[in-house]
Design a protein around this motif. Sequence first.
Motif, PDB file in Angstrom:
ATOM      1  N   LYS A   1     -18.737  -1.392  -3.449  1.00 26.99           N
ATOM      2  CA  LYS A   1     -19.578  -0.103  -3.794  1.00 26.99           C
ATOM      3  C   LYS A   1     -19.084   0.448  -5.205  1.00 26.99           C
ATOM      4  O   LYS A   1     -20.188   0.494  -6.149  1.00 26.99           O
ATOM      5  N   VAL A   2     -17.920   0.291  -5.433  1.00 29.73           N
ATOM      6  CA  VAL A   2     -17.506   0.885  -6.830  1.00 29.73           C
ATOM      7  C   VAL A   2     -17.886  -0.161  -7.881  1.00 29.73           C
ATOM      8  O   VAL A   2     -18.654   0.385  -9.004  1.00 29.73           O
ATOM      9  N   ARG A   3     -18.081  -1.470  -7.703  1.00 31.69           N
ATOM     10  CA  ARG A   3     -18.544  -2.413  -8.607  1.00 31.69           C
ATOM     11  C   ARG A   3     -20.097  -1.950  -9.040  1.00 31.69           C
ATOM     12  O   ARG A   3     -20.428  -1.971  -9.989  1.00 31.69           O
ATOM     13  N   ARG A   4     -20.840  -1.703  -8.036  1.00 33.73           N
ATOM     14  CA  ARG A   4     -22.156  -1.651  -8.031  1.00 33.73           C
ATOM     15  C   ARG A   4     -22.598  -0.434  -8.957  1.00 33.73           C
ATOM     16  O   ARG A   4     -23.398  -0.316  -9.701  1.00 33.73           O
ATOM     17  N   LYS A   5     -21.638   0.723  -8.607  1.00 34.40           N
ATOM     18  CA  LYS A   5     -21.975   1.975  -9.431  1.00 34.40           C
ATOM     19  C   LYS A   5     -21.593   1.755 -10.876  1.00 34.40           C
ATOM     20  O   LYS A   5     -22.212   2.190 -11.767  1.00 34.40           O
ATOM     21  N   LEU A   6     -20.571   1.005 -11.129  1.00 28.99           N
ATOM     22  CA  LEU A   6     -20.117   0.571 -12.592  1.00 28.99           C
ATOM     23  C   LEU A   6     -21.325  -0.355 -13.136  1.00 28.99           C
ATOM     24  O   LEU A   6     -21.485   0.081 -14.245  1.00 28.99           O
ATOM     25  N   ASP A   7     -21.643  -1.250 -12.677  1.00 29.10           N
ATOM     26  CA  ASP A   7     -22.764  -2.065 -13.264  1.00 29.10           C
ATOM     27  C   ASP A   7     -23.883  -1.374 -13.328  1.00 29.10           C
ATOM     28  O   ASP A   7     -24.575  -1.442 -14.582  1.00 29.10           O
ATOM     29  N   ALA A   8     -24.403  -0.346 -12.598  1.00 34.54           N
ATOM     30  CA  ALA A   8     -25.388   0.401 -12.646  1.00 34.54           C
ATOM     31  C   ALA A   8     -25.317   1.476 -13.921  1.00 34.54           C
ATOM     32  O   ALA A   8     -26.454   1.687 -14.694  1.00 34.54           O
ATOM     33  N   ALA A   9     -24.187   2.206 -14.118  1.00 29.28           N
ATOM     34  CA  ALA A   9     -23.881   2.838 -15.270  1.00 29.28           C
ATOM     35  C   ALA A   9     -23.757   2.119 -16.580  1.00 29.28           C
ATOM     36  O   ALA A   9     -24.487   2.269 -17.540  1.00 29.28           O
ATOM     37  N   ALA A  10     -23.153   0.893 -16.510  1.00 27.67           N
ATOM     38  CA  ALA A  10     -22.814   0.105 -17.717  1.00 27.67           C
ATOM     39  C   ALA A  10     -24.054  -0.478 -18.446  1.00 27.67           C
ATOM     40  O   ALA A  10     -24.492  -0.626 -19.454  1.00 27.67           O
TER      41      ALA A  10
ATOM     42  N   PRO B   1     -15.353  -4.658 -15.011  1.00 27.15           N
ATOM     43  CA  PRO B   1     -13.917  -4.734 -15.171  1.00 27.15           C
ATOM     44  C   PRO B   1     -13.067  -4.986 -14.034  1.00 27.15           C
ATOM     45  O   PRO B   1     -12.171  -5.462 -14.229  1.00 27.15           O
ATOM     46  N   ILE B   2     -13.969  -4.939 -12.889  1.00 26.67           N
ATOM     47  CA  ILE B   2     -12.915  -5.211 -11.543  1.00 26.67           C
ATOM     48  C   ILE B   2     -12.985  -6.544 -11.353  1.00 26.67           C
ATOM     49  O   ILE B   2     -14.046  -7.272 -10.825  1.00 26.67           O
ATOM     50  N   LYS B   3     -11.802  -7.392 -11.545  1.00 16.97           N
ATOM     51  CA  LYS B   3     -11.900  -8.853 -11.325  1.00 16.97           C
ATOM     52  C   LYS B   3     -11.080  -9.064  -9.784  1.00 16.97           C
ATOM     53  O   LYS B   3     -10.181  -8.511  -9.453  1.00 16.97           O
TER      54      LYS B   3
ATOM     55  N   ILE C   1      -8.967 -11.444  -7.346  1.00 17.68           N
ATOM     56  CA  ILE C   1      -7.786 -12.155  -7.621  1.00 17.68           C
ATOM     57  C   ILE C   1      -7.681 -13.011  -6.040  1.00 17.68           C
ATOM     58  O   ILE C   1      -7.262 -12.285  -5.220  1.00 17.68           O
ATOM     59  N   ARG C   2      -8.128 -14.194  -6.095  1.00 17.65           N
ATOM     60  CA  ARG C   2      -8.520 -14.705  -4.693  1.00 17.65           C
ATOM     61  C   ARG C   2      -7.127 -14.700  -3.845  1.00 17.65           C
ATOM     62  O   ARG C   2      -5.861 -15.056  -4.532  1.00 17.65           O
ATOM     63  N   ASN C   3      -7.349 -14.280  -2.495  1.00 25.21           N
ATOM     64  CA  ASN C   3      -6.226 -14.309  -1.644  1.00 25.21           C
ATOM     65  C   ASN C   3      -4.948 -13.209  -2.181  1.00 25.21           C
ATOM     66  O   ASN C   3      -4.038 -13.303  -1.346  1.00 25.21           O
ATOM     67  N   VAL C   4      -5.256 -12.311  -3.166  1.00 26.71           N
ATOM     68  CA  VAL C   4      -4.304 -11.443  -3.527  1.00 26.71           C
ATOM     69  C   VAL C   4      -4.688 -10.128  -3.391  1.00 26.71           C
ATOM     70  O   VAL C   4      -4.240  -9.066  -2.761  1.00 26.71           O
ATOM     71  N   GLY C   5      -5.675  -9.855  -4.265  1.00 28.80           N
ATOM     72  CA  GLY C   5      -6.264  -8.424  -4.301  1.00 28.80           C
ATOM     73  C   GLY C   5      -7.223  -8.312  -5.559  1.00 28.80           C
ATOM     74  O   GLY C   5      -8.265  -9.146  -5.588  1.00 28.80           O
ATOM     75  N   TYR C   6      -7.007  -7.314  -6.543  1.00 28.67           N
ATOM     76  CA  TYR C   6      -8.026  -7.116  -7.453  1.00 28.67           C
ATOM     77  C   TYR C   6      -7.305  -6.632  -8.771  1.00 28.67           C
ATOM     78  O   TYR C   6      -5.984  -6.426  -8.964  1.00 28.67           O
ATOM     79  N   LEU C   7      -8.001  -6.818  -9.951  1.00 28.49           N
ATOM     80  CA  LEU C   7      -7.223  -6.618 -11.117  1.00 28.49           C
ATOM     81  C   LEU C   7      -8.557  -5.728 -12.086  1.00 28.49           C
ATOM     82  O   LEU C   7      -9.472  -6.154 -12.079  1.00 28.49           O
ATOM     83  N   TYR C   8      -8.115  -4.620 -12.471  1.00 27.77           N
ATOM     84  CA  TYR C   8      -8.812  -3.806 -13.352  1.00 27.77           C
ATOM     85  C   TYR C   8      -8.442  -4.164 -14.839  1.00 27.77           C
ATOM     86  O   TYR C   8      -7.301  -3.814 -15.298  1.00 27.77           O
ATOM     87  N   ALA C   9      -9.331  -4.896 -15.453  1.00 29.86           N
ATOM     88  CA  ALA C   9      -9.018  -5.325 -16.624  1.00 29.86           C
ATOM     89  C   ALA C   9      -9.014  -4.498 -17.749  1.00 29.86           C
ATOM     90  O   ALA C   9     -10.007  -3.614 -17.871  1.00 29.86           O
ATOM     91  N   LEU C  10      -8.128  -4.557 -18.570  1.00 31.09           N
ATOM     92  CA  LEU C  10      -7.936  -3.705 -19.805  1.00 31.09           C
ATOM     93  C   LEU C  10      -8.917  -4.241 -20.902  1.00 31.09           C
ATOM     94  O   LEU C  10      -9.375  -5.425 -20.866  1.00 31.09           O
ATOM     95  N   PRO C  11      -9.609  -3.555 -21.658  1.00 31.51           N
ATOM     96  CA  PRO C  11     -10.583  -3.628 -22.506  1.00 31.51           C
ATOM     97  C   PRO C  11      -9.803  -4.424 -23.687  1.00 31.51           C
ATOM     98  O   PRO C  11      -8.556  -4.312 -24.013  1.00 31.51           O
ATOM     99  N   PRO C  12     -10.746  -5.236 -24.540  1.00 27.96           N
ATOM    100  CA  PRO C  12     -10.038  -6.114 -25.682  1.00 27.96           C
ATOM    101  C   PRO C  12      -9.531  -5.156 -26.641  1.00 27.96           C
ATOM    102  O   PRO C  12      -9.909  -4.015 -27.023  1.00 27.96           O
ATOM    103  N   SER C  13      -8.429  -5.575 -27.194  1.00 28.89           N
ATOM    104  CA  SER C  13      -7.823  -4.507 -28.135  1.00 28.89           C
ATOM    105  C   SER C  13      -8.312  -4.593 -29.548  1.00 28.89           C
ATOM    106  O   SER C  13      -8.869  -5.933 -29.791  1.00 28.89           O
TER     107      SER C  13
END
Length: 230
Positions: free
Chosen positions: A199-208, A214-216, A218-230
């Motif tokens: 649900k959060v992904r869909r709302k971020l997609d609709a806004a961006a 940014p939410i990736k 990680i199979r069998n582990v969880g999730y990662l919110y990716a940092l923007p490129p520096s």
Amino acid sequence: MDRILLVDDDVALADMLREFLEQDGFLVDVAHDGGACFDHAPEGQDLIVLDVMLPKLSGFDVLKRLRQRSDVPVIMLTARDDDVDRIVGFEIGADDYVPKPVNPRELVSRIRAVLRRVNSGAAKAPAELQVGHVRLNPTARIAWSGEWRLELTSAEFSLLEHMLRGAGRIISRDELSAAAFGRHHVAGADRNVDTLVSKVRRKLDAAAGDGEQPIKTIRNVGYLYALPPS
């Protein structure tokens, strides 16, 4: 004192729960069908306890309407210990659920946990938090993607806040369950977290609107919110 709206068509049960909640220090309003729920402005409630099986409007229909106008925390009551009910409830914006028959002490505990989670976000971090184009204000519990305000439920906001604070590291589903729902190691928790993340992904997609998510996963582990490129 926190004000609770209790919506249940079982008059005897509602009276019993109201008495128990009032003894525990809550102010309690009661409605016995889905339509009557809207006689009480959600803006005047600190939390709503909402039965799934209601006359006129089901609890799910009531919740859908509530989420069009309010992010007041909602705990669902369900007579069936059914993952489908729980997932549907979380999908449309529930913050927690309690199965029937209801243990009043458990209900009070869940109510306090949800209120504590909502209120502690404001108490801990007055400053805005930003990662990339997503920013949020923990005090007001408002989030934006760029200039677009994100309409998030309480659980969605708590999950997104936790991910932003942990941006760049892998976060387990169990940790996200604790952040969003206030509990660890509950049956069905992984599916509930996955539903909330979707649900959060869909709302971020609709806004961006740029295809950058940014939410990736990680199979069998969880999730990662990716940092923007520096």
